[in-house]
Write a protein that holds these residues in place. Sequence first.
Motif, PDB file in Angstrom:
ATOM      1  N   HIS A   1       3.887 -10.949 -40.656  1.00  0.00           N
ATOM      2  CA  HIS A   1       4.402 -11.553 -39.424  1.00  0.00           C
ATOM      3  C   HIS A   1       3.298 -12.307 -38.699  1.00  0.00           C
ATOM      4  N   ASP A   2       3.609 -13.490 -38.195  1.00  0.00           N
ATOM      5  CA  ASP A   2       2.696 -14.192 -37.305  1.00  0.00           C
ATOM      6  C   ASP A   2       2.816 -13.557 -35.921  1.00  0.00           C
ATOM      7  N   CYS A   3       1.694 -13.365 -35.257  1.00  0.00           N
ATOM      8  CA  CYS A   3       1.718 -12.769 -33.911  1.00  0.00           C
ATOM      9  C   CYS A   3       0.720 -13.489 -33.016  1.00  0.00           C
ATOM     10  N   CYS A   4       0.969 -13.399 -31.721  1.00  0.00           N
ATOM     11  CA  CYS A   4       0.015 -13.936 -30.757  1.00  0.00           C
ATOM     12  C   CYS A   4      -0.669 -12.760 -30.050  1.00  0.00           C
ATOM     13  N   VAL A   5      -1.710 -13.075 -29.321  1.00  0.00           N
ATOM     14  CA  VAL A   5      -2.493 -12.059 -28.622  1.00  0.00           C
ATOM     15  C   VAL A   5      -1.605 -11.233 -27.689  1.00  0.00           C
ATOM     16  N   CYS A   6      -0.698 -11.885 -26.974  1.00  0.00           N
ATOM     17  CA  CYS A   6       0.128 -11.159 -26.000  1.00  0.00           C
ATOM     18  C   CYS A   6       0.968 -10.075 -26.659  1.00  0.00           C
ATOM     19  N   GLU A   7       1.386 -10.295 -27.897  1.00  0.00           N
ATOM     20  CA  GLU A   7       2.154  -9.270 -28.606  1.00  0.00           C
ATOM     21  C   GLU A   7       1.275  -8.065 -28.934  1.00  0.00           C
ATOM     22  N   PHE A   8       0.043  -8.331 -29.356  1.00  0.00           N
ATOM     23  CA  PHE A   8      -0.873  -7.231 -29.652  1.00  0.00           C
ATOM     24  C   PHE A   8      -1.289  -6.481 -28.388  1.00  0.00           C
ATOM     25  N   VAL A   9      -1.413  -7.200 -27.283  1.00  0.00           N
ATOM     26  CA  VAL A   9      -1.707  -6.542 -26.005  1.00  0.00           C
ATOM     27  C   VAL A   9      -0.634  -5.505 -25.712  1.00  0.00           C
ATOM     28  N   GLU A  10       0.610  -5.875 -25.931  1.00  0.00           N
ATOM     29  CA  GLU A  10       1.741  -4.977 -25.677  1.00  0.00           C
ATOM     30  C   GLU A  10       1.788  -3.836 -26.696  1.00  0.00           C
ATOM     31  N   ILE A  11       1.567  -4.128 -27.954  1.00  0.00           N
ATOM     32  CA  ILE A  11       1.616  -3.102 -29.001  1.00  0.00           C
ATOM     33  C   ILE A  11       0.538  -2.040 -28.793  1.00  0.00           C
ATOM     34  N   PHE A  12      -0.690  -2.487 -28.552  1.00  0.00           N
ATOM     35  CA  PHE A  12      -1.818  -1.566 -28.487  1.00  0.00           C
ATOM     36  C   PHE A  12      -2.156  -1.090 -27.076  1.00  0.00           C
ATOM     37  N   LYS A  13      -1.484  -1.674 -26.075  1.00  0.00           N
ATOM     38  CA  LYS A  13      -1.764  -1.324 -24.672  1.00  0.00           C
ATOM     39  C   LYS A  13      -3.257  -1.485 -24.376  1.00  0.00           C
ATOM     40  N   MET A  14      -3.779  -2.636 -24.805  1.00  0.00           N
ATOM     41  CA  MET A  14      -5.186  -2.977 -24.600  1.00  0.00           C
ATOM     42  C   MET A  14      -5.256  -4.284 -23.835  1.00  0.00           C
ATOM     43  N   SER A  15      -6.421  -4.572 -23.292  1.00  0.00           N
ATOM     44  CA  SER A  15      -6.601  -5.822 -22.553  1.00  0.00           C
ATOM     45  C   SER A  15      -6.615  -7.010 -23.511  1.00  0.00           C
ATOM     46  N   GLN A  16      -6.303  -8.176 -22.975  1.00  0.00           N
ATOM     47  CA  GLN A  16      -6.331  -9.402 -23.775  1.00  0.00           C
ATOM     48  C   GLN A  16      -7.732  -9.660 -24.346  1.00  0.00           C
ATOM     49  N   PRO A  17      -8.811  -9.487 -23.550  1.00  0.00           N
ATOM     50  CA  PRO A  17     -10.141  -9.709 -24.130  1.00  0.00           C
ATOM     51  C   PRO A  17     -10.460  -8.749 -25.290  1.00  0.00           C
ATOM     52  N   ALA A  18     -10.014  -7.506 -25.199  1.00  0.00           N
ATOM     53  CA  ALA A  18     -10.269  -6.542 -26.276  1.00  0.00           C
ATOM     54  C   ALA A  18      -9.531  -6.963 -27.547  1.00  0.00           C
TER      55      ALA A  18
END
Length: 114
Positions: free
Chosen positions: A33-50
């Motif tokens: 799957h293609d994903c953007c940073v905002c999706e990973f922020v939500e999945i991992f509950k981490m900050s965008q910079p992390a």
Amino acid sequence: MLNTVVEIDKAAMILKLLGDKTRLIMVKILDTHDCCVCEFVEIFKMSQPAISQHLRKLKDIGLVKEERRGQWIFYSTDKNNEYYSFVKMILKQLPNQDEKLIELKEKGVRIMCR
């Protein structure tokens, strides 16, 4: 089957990067799957910079590539990378991570940047 032999130093570097649970899950998701940073922020509950830092490390060794679509950047595995067949063997051994994306879609977050 490996197409090429992976040098020990390169294999150690790849395995060290994938030794981080977050990056390992990211690569597993990005393999299908293609994903953007905002999706990973939500999945991992981490900050965008992390999240961006994790993606940068994967991008620096060529395991992950990015593609701009409008104002968004989407990430995916680079299946043309010379070490992809090595990584693919590892990913095949891992459980599917699609439920993380299904959960995002149900929350209405998956489509936020599409």
